[in-house]
Motif scaffolding. Sequence first.
Motif, PDB file in Angstrom:
ATOM      1  N   PRO A 445      80.137 -70.474  -1.986  1.00  0.00           N
ATOM      2  CA  PRO A 445      81.044 -70.835  -0.886  1.00  0.00           C
ATOM      3  C   PRO A 445      80.339 -71.448   0.317  1.00  0.00           C
ATOM      4  O   PRO A 445      80.887 -72.310   0.983  1.00  0.00           O
ATOM      5  CB  PRO A 445      81.702 -69.495  -0.521  1.00  0.00           C
ATOM      6  CG  PRO A 445      81.580 -68.659  -1.745  1.00  0.00           C
ATOM      7  CD  PRO A 445      80.282 -69.064  -2.374  1.00  0.00           C
ATOM      8  N   THR A 448      76.992 -76.517   1.314  1.00  0.00           N
ATOM      9  CA  THR A 448      77.652 -77.677   1.906  1.00  0.00           C
ATOM     10  C   THR A 448      77.994 -78.739   0.859  1.00  0.00           C
ATOM     11  O   THR A 448      79.044 -79.381   0.939  1.00  0.00           O
ATOM     12  CB  THR A 448      76.767 -78.307   2.995  1.00  0.00           C
ATOM     13  OG1 THR A 448      75.481 -78.616   2.441  1.00  0.00           O
ATOM     14  CG2 THR A 448      76.581 -77.352   4.159  1.00  0.00           C
ATOM     15  N   GLN A 451      81.019 -77.709  -0.964  1.00  0.00           N
ATOM     16  CA  GLN A 451      82.201 -77.958  -0.128  1.00  0.00           C
ATOM     17  C   GLN A 451      82.600 -79.427  -0.183  1.00  0.00           C
ATOM     18  O   GLN A 451      83.787 -79.758  -0.239  1.00  0.00           O
ATOM     19  CB  GLN A 451      81.904 -77.527   1.313  1.00  0.00           C
ATOM     20  CG  GLN A 451      81.676 -76.030   1.472  1.00  0.00           C
ATOM     21  CD  GLN A 451      80.991 -75.661   2.776  1.00  0.00           C
ATOM     22  OE1 GLN A 451      80.809 -76.503   3.657  1.00  0.00           O
ATOM     23  NE2 GLN A 451      80.617 -74.398   2.921  1.00  0.00           N
ATOM     24  N   ALA A 454      84.430 -80.177  -3.443  1.00  0.00           N
ATOM     25  CA  ALA A 454      85.661 -79.432  -3.725  1.00  0.00           C
ATOM     26  C   ALA A 454      86.868 -80.341  -3.954  1.00  0.00           C
ATOM     27  O   ALA A 454      87.620 -80.163  -4.932  1.00  0.00           O
ATOM     28  CB  ALA A 454      85.937 -78.443  -2.594  1.00  0.00           C
TER      29      ALA A 454
END
Length: 563
Positions: A445, A448, A451, A454
């Motif tokens: 999670p 970076t 992310q 995602a």
Amino acid sequence: MRTATLLSMALLGLLLLRASCNQEDQETGSSSEKQTETPEETPAGDAPGDTGNEEPEDAPEKEKTTEIEEEKDVMVLHVNNFARALSENQYLLVEFYAPWCGHCQQLEPAYAEAAGRLRAEEPAMRLAKVDAAEERELAEEFHIDSFPQLKLFIDGDRKQPVDFTGQRSPEGIITWMKRRTGPGAPVLDSADSAARFIDSHNVAVIGFFDDLESEAAAAFRQMALDQSGSEFALSASPEVFQKYEVKSSSVVLFKKFDDGRADFGLPDDGKLDKGKVIDFIAVNSLELIIPFNQKTSQKIFTSSVRLHVLLFINSTVESQTSLLDESKTVAQKFKGKMLFILIDVSDVIPEVLTYFGVSTSDAPTVRLISMETKKKYAISTDNLTSGSLAALCQEVVDGTAKPYYKSQDVPEDWNKGPVKVLVGKNLESVAFDPTKNVFVEFYAPWCTHCQQLADIWEKLGEKYAGHDDIIIAKMDASANEAAFSEIESYPQIKYFPAGGKEVVDYLGERNLETFSRFLDAGGVLPEEEEDGDVGDEEDGEAGDDEETNKSTEVPTNKTKDEL
């Protein structure tokens, strides 16, 4: 080999160290991997993401002269003032660092505190630093291949600096400097002087020698210079031998806890094996059950004992503290084979609990880790007794224990969205479905790059939602584990083909088009992508930045049937 240094983690070392400091490493772009097993250094080289082609900033560069500036009592050195600093300071400890190195940043406050205290207490001892990423000439002269590296220069001699081997804390730096520049280990010539020495230190190591001019005594003196975690002395006094019931040349460790002392007798030839004595001190200078904190962490990290038993206890619950007392007999039985480490769930960094899949409500519980195999073992809270703990320890030593793999609970809606949510408990059943081609992103999670990926991954799931034989899935690999797949970098993407074919590590570009072409080709990377450089796109080894192609050093591919 990338895993040796990060688990050498010592495995508990980096497990706990990484859990406590990985957020800073993720933000600073530092890595704890280097060619030697030192979890506190970063390989020398360009800053992560530095291509060497970037335009220099317009800010004017300050002229470098022979003048010496200071920052928080630390002298700032470069090629023009280095010689002057050596000539003006009898004892000069120099840190060679890189501004982007996370470990250098972690060391900075401790280094500055030590510099201030030494400047006030011992004016002949000064601390300095060199930006070795910029001062390449100095870096090459002193063979700087990792950051930070600390070297002590004595009497201006730049040909033979002494590598720093102490603890990287204010006390560790000060103790090491004083020991290296002082008269060395004292000689205890009476029972009273020995008693005072032992009483004044929590851990005191005394070398008992028939002859203080012997090779063994000389080796002991040299060893004492580098071991800043304990206090050392020597004695050849018959009175001291008699008082402490020492019959022959020995090294005796006196401590104010557990059984009070430990003896290491020299062999018949009288030679002192420094490596064995250092291991003896490392094992016996720690408590039977070691509270995990900043002071004990380095001894844990650098221990030669490769099995670590983590006792998760809530110190505010009396029944749990009594279990801790009962566990001391187990720790005594396996002393030298295992380190027993107390982690108080009422006062611990949350990331430590997260890494091991433990919550405060799980206490008391146990996790046992092998630094050699990286395997973990556990005892359920309901079954935890000193007897079950002893049984698990014996099974691990015998090689018969069954490993433990952490897992979150399977979400009720795990298969409702276009991207299926996997955890340790359902990964195998989904990924190894012989009728499905399963494309899985293993992420963290906090990563970076995960992310950034995602949205693309979600669109990929939507695109293939109507394909009965293709599943797009993801798993939080920081909270879930699997026996068949060791995830060492984030994000890591794997393709599990139908029909028991070989599992494929995806190494291509991370965009919707390339993912789609890969899936449409049955798990084959488009030819023009196979040898391409995918760039600096990942957060590296569970929190350490490395280039994507380096993250391919994972366990050998296996087929679904084999797994």
